[in-house]
Design a protein around this motif. Structure first.
Motif, PDB file in Angstrom:
ATOM      1  N   LEU A 124       0.840  -1.201   0.000  1.00  0.00           N
ATOM      2  CA  LEU A 124       0.000   0.000   0.000  1.00  0.00           C
ATOM      3  C   LEU A 124       0.875   1.251   0.000  1.00  0.00           C
ATOM      4  CD1 LEU A 124      -2.810  -1.008   2.543  1.00  0.00           C
ATOM      5  CD2 LEU A 124      -3.111  -0.597   0.089  1.00  0.00           C
TER       6      LEU A 124
ATOM      7  N   ILE B 280      -7.189  -3.361   2.773  1.00  0.00           N
ATOM      8  CA  ILE B 280      -7.075  -2.997   1.360  1.00  0.00           C
ATOM      9  C   ILE B 280      -8.321  -2.235   0.916  1.00  0.00           C
ATOM     10  CG2 ILE B 280      -6.824  -3.892  -0.985  1.00  0.00           C
ATOM     11  CD1 ILE B 280      -5.448  -6.344   0.212  1.00  0.00           C
TER      12      ILE B 280
ATOM     13  N   TYR C 142      -8.686  -5.884  -5.247  1.00  0.00           N
ATOM     14  CA  TYR C 142      -7.879  -7.077  -4.986  1.00  0.00           C
ATOM     15  C   TYR C 142      -8.619  -8.314  -5.459  1.00  0.00           C
ATOM     16  CZ  TYR C 142     -10.848  -8.109  -0.905  1.00  0.00           C
ATOM     17  OH  TYR C 142     -11.910  -8.404  -0.085  1.00  0.00           O
TER      18      TYR C 142
END
Length: 353
Positions: A133, A157, A164
């Motif tokens: 990230l 996420i 993802y």
């Protein structure tokens, strides 16, 4: 001024990639071979490879080598996909096949794949995700050890609005994009093959039954058994195997065949049973799932259901690219790769039928 030696090596490798002599997914020569080829030191080679990796041209994987991602876009914009592998065995070749397929597909869209090896530890997996990230990746491919326990890591996420996709394993209670194989139909193929060989006393041996993929394989086994008019009870699911008890059941003809949820448990079972004096397949037929690289190299070739690991990797990268570009309309699209039955020496017709 004379160009630094590492820069000469770096440019030569880039030219080989641009000329197509090294294709996306190809492994670069070993450092020792590059040292001989360019007549430079190991420090020079490592400096060149480090810069190529930093620029996303190659991916370096500890103890495995350096792999080509492909040429970079002309504007040198950062197109990065992180692949988090929470692996039990870093030397399992099936992981490398998935990575290769994903790298090849990602390179076609000018993406570089950054591989981050994790393990069963959720904190390590979370640290790997945070690291990626921080690198501002455009998306994640995740091969989780346990997708249910990793739910909080996925939410990390999601909080950053990064797409993802899960590979091989998923959590039915937390919908996501997914690339894997057709576990259910593969299990039906395996079970029907054992039934065709006149086996009726077939048990299912599990490796990690908490995984939905194994539960799907068990469901396929149950379906094939019931379609053949054979009953399935709780005792037919082996999750913790008492090998002495299993060997005794085989000698009493209470078990004549085993369908194993993957090749690793199949190979373990073969070793345990042969160590107790049983013969494969004369005393019991055994079939696995995956077509793991070692499956054909045993003293007894393992019959199994073959997954196409490279295709799973390609499907994963292709679907993630569609998600990144906003070309998908569903939040949990799943792509299942087909499977095929591979017959070797570990299965035969039931001699007691």
């Amino acid at each position: 001024m004379t160009e630094p030696k590492y820069e000469t090596v770096k440019q030569a490798l880039q030219q080989q990639i641009q000329a197509g002599k090294l294709q996306p997914g190809d492994k670069l020569p070993h450092e020792e071979d590059l040292m001989k080829q360019f007549k430079v030191s190991g420090i020079t080679i490592r400096k060149a490879l480090t810069e190529l990796a930093d620029e996303g041209v190659i991916t370096r994987i500890k103890r495995k080598g350096s792999f080509v991602n492909g040429t970079q876009p002309a504007d040198h914009s950062s197109h990065l996909i992180a692949f988090i592998l929470s692996a039990e065995d870093n030397f399992d070749v099936s992981y490398m096949k998935i990575i290769k397929g994903a790298q090849q597909a990602a390179a076609e869209f000018n993406y570089s794949l950054i591989v981050e090896w994790s393990n069963e530890n959720l904190a390590v997996e979370q640290a790997s995700i945070q690291k990626m990230l921080d690198r501002k990746v455009d998306g994640f491919l995740i091969y989780p050890f346990d997708p249910v326990r990793s739910k909080d890591n996925y939410q990390l996420i999601e909080q950053n609005s990064i797409p993802y996709l899960l590979v091989d394993r998923y959590n039915v209670d937390h919908p996501s994009y997914f690339s894997g194989c057709d576990n259910y139909d593969g299990a039906i193929l395996a079970t029907r093959e054992l039934i065709r060989l006149k086996h009726t006393k077939i048990k299912f041996a599990s490796y990690h039954f908490f995984l939905h993929s194994e539960q799907e394989r068990f469901a396929g086994y149950c379906s094939a058994m019931r379609q053949a008019g054979l009953t399935v009870t709780d005792e037919d699911l082996l999750t913790r195997i008492d090998y002495d008890g299993l060997a005794d059941s085989i000698l009493k003809r209470e078990v004549t065949a085993l369908f194993c949820s993957n090749d690793k448990i199949a190979i373990e079972i073969i070793g345990q049973l042969t160590g107790r004096g049983l013969k494969i397949p004369q005393d019991v037929s055994i079939i696995g799932f995956d077509d793991w690289d070692h499956s054909s190299n045993l003293s007894i070739g393992l019959s199994t259901v073959r997954q196409n690991f490279e295709e799973i990797g390609r499907n994963a990268a292709n679907l993630l690219n569609q998600v990144i570009r906003g070309k998908t309309h569903s939040s949990n699209t799943k792509i299942l790769s087909g499977v095929t039955l591979v017959i070797r020496e570990s299965t035969s017709e039931n001699p007691y039928a």
